[in-house]
Design an enzyme around this catalytic site. Sequence first.
Site, short mmCIF file in Angstrom:
data_model
loop_
_atom_site.label_atom_id
_atom_site.label_comp_id
_atom_site.label_asym_id
_atom_site.label_seq_id
_atom_site.Cartn_x
_atom_site.Cartn_y
_atom_site.Cartn_z
N GLU A 98 0.88 -1.18 0.00
CA GLU A 98 0.00 0.00 0.00
C GLU A 98 0.91 1.22 0.00
OE1 GLU A 98 -3.27 -0.06 -0.16
OE2 GLU A 98 -3.69 -2.16 0.21
N CYS A 135 -2.16 9.49 2.39
CA CYS A 135 -1.63 8.89 1.16
C CYS A 135 -2.44 9.30 -0.06
CB CYS A 135 -1.62 7.38 1.29
SG CYS A 135 -3.21 6.68 1.75
P1 NAD Z 1 8.17 4.58 5.09
O1 NAD Z 1 8.23 3.80 3.82
O2 NAD Z 1 9.31 5.46 5.42
O3 NAD Z 1 7.98 3.61 6.35
C1 NAD Z 1 6.90 2.71 6.49
C2 NAD Z 1 7.27 1.60 7.45
O4 NAD Z 1 8.35 0.89 6.91
C3 NAD Z 1 7.69 2.02 8.85
O5 NAD Z 1 7.09 1.14 9.79
C4 NAD Z 1 9.19 1.84 8.86
O6 NAD Z 1 9.70 1.47 10.09
C5 NAD Z 1 9.38 0.71 7.90
N1 NAD Z 1 10.65 0.74 7.17
C6 NAD Z 1 11.37 1.82 6.80
N2 NAD Z 1 12.47 1.44 6.10
C7 NAD Z 1 12.41 0.08 6.04
C8 NAD Z 1 13.23 -0.92 5.44
N3 NAD Z 1 14.32 -0.60 4.76
N4 NAD Z 1 12.84 -2.21 5.55
C9 NAD Z 1 11.72 -2.55 6.22
N5 NAD Z 1 10.91 -1.65 6.81
C10 NAD Z 1 11.25 -0.36 6.71
O7 NAD Z 1 6.81 5.39 4.99
P2 NAD Z 1 6.22 6.47 5.99
O8 NAD Z 1 7.04 7.72 5.91
O9 NAD Z 1 5.97 5.87 7.31
O10 NAD Z 1 4.78 6.73 5.33
C11 NAD Z 1 4.58 7.63 4.28
C12 NAD Z 1 4.32 6.94 2.97
O11 NAD Z 1 3.32 5.94 3.14
C13 NAD Z 1 3.78 7.88 1.92
O12 NAD Z 1 4.36 7.57 0.68
C14 NAD Z 1 2.30 7.58 1.89
O13 NAD Z 1 1.66 7.89 0.68
C15 NAD Z 1 2.31 6.11 2.14
N6 NAD Z 1 1.03 5.65 2.68
C16 NAD Z 1 0.27 4.82 1.91
C17 NAD Z 1 -0.96 4.41 2.37
C18 NAD Z 1 -1.82 3.49 1.55
O14 NAD Z 1 -2.80 2.99 2.07
N7 NAD Z 1 -1.52 3.24 0.29
C19 NAD Z 1 -1.42 4.82 3.61
C20 NAD Z 1 -0.62 5.66 4.38
C21 NAD Z 1 0.61 6.08 3.90
#
Ligand code: NAD
Length: 476
Positions: A220, A254
Amino acid sequence: MSAQLETSQQLSDLLKQHRKATDEQGVVDVATRKRRLQTAIDVLVDHQQALCAAMDADFGGRHQGFSLMNDILGSLGSLKHARDNLEQWLGSEQRQVFSPYDQMGSQAWVQYKPKGTVGIIGTWNAPIFTLFSPLASALSAGNRAVLKPSEVAPETARVLAKAIAECFDPMDVAVITGGVEMGQAFAGMPFDHLVFTGSTEVGKKIMRAAADNLVPVTLELGGKSPVIISETADIAEAARRLAIAKGMNGGQLCISPDLIYLPVAARDEFLQAFCATYSALYPTIENNPDFTAVINDQHLARVVGYVAQAQEEGAEVIYCPDVPMPTTGRKRPLSIVINPALLADIMQEEIFGPALVLLTYSDIKHVVQEINSGGRPLALYYFGQDEAEQNYVLDHTLSGGVTLNDALMHAAMEDAPFGGVGASGMGHYHGRDGFLQFSHARTVFRGAPVDPRGEWGMLPPFSEHFTAAMASQVTR
Ligand code: NAD
């Protein structure tokens, strides 16, 4: 073992126990699924205040009412919909057997089997919803689950982990907290399905890590959700609805409107109506409890940097409400960046904060081409009254979901899939579509009591008659 895990070794041990229990358990009956869903509901109802306070602390200002609506009620909607409908989803489905085995008494059906244990990685922007809404689908399908909250909202992660440890048997649902390293370890575990909500870049890493264990993924992700405003739209009403949507969570959703394509002639009317609504919703910013702060200094610097760069390169910027720029905290007026350069960061990166791009156009076909030149967006919005044009936009674009003449709304549909496509992700959850996503659809074929293939000359040694019979069936 507690439902609150601290090390990847504990997670690995728990997954082995889950696997053993899943194999021994056999059918996961309706009562078990409902009990697990009800426990998740109880966690949110019983801990709503502590969770909202934690989200307020993590953001440095997020209204309790908004957190209740977005995270608590958003999650409860998914959980209750699953609890109240799953009985209709579970049953095996009879399928048509092919000829001539249908006449010989063979039968076939599809079973919807739990996959086992689903790992769920959440984000900070909707730190409860991005864990519990997929959890609803995973539990409805009879799975166990392990949650990994975002370390960027640490207080929420702490309160949630404690609440889940108090209420859940770890054999049903457990939580593991930790930073990026824990996320990496989590993504490399042999789950039976992995759900990741987050950025497109991290999503690619998750998919790579999951590939080592052939773990199927639901991603997502985010992206730049575009809005197309038609010449035929009620411009003032479109502006009003978009201002409401953009203000939600300080633009940190998002599916927040990111790029707005507007007919050249509608520019002034749109800006006037948009700013009037936004300023009425948020007449002040710095100490306004209704406005959600940017989550941390790094994200604030990122968004402010996008706007500054576009401005330096000649784009016009309008601030809404038009108040002095706060110098403390992380709440900022909305920056509306008008017609920035195509290669500016604000045109390339998801904004995810209090800024917006306005692009004026004279030909809607060029707008569609421009949208199609980028990654597939998570959401697409169209405002207009021309059905042919609306269908043109729907037919010539691809996005995770669409809302027409409003914004954000399709994502609130419990009875329809929510998810991305291409750069905005893969797979989906919500309702029966989510149940199917986390179930294995297993075909079962029951052989006929008699097997006449020998009598019919269908077995080796093959005769000319057999070859002729096969050849006669090769038809158009
Ligand atoms: P992110 O990708 O930085 O982190 C998301 C999660 O991944 C966190 O729990 C983090 O600890 C983990 N993570 C980070 N690096 C990792 C790695 N290398 N390996 C494994 N896990 C890792 O995203 P964010 O800043 O928390 O959220 C923002 C993004 O999420 C935006 O792009 C937004 O559009 C998207 N988002 C999408 C939805 C949806 O339903 N499609 C909903 C909310 C947010």
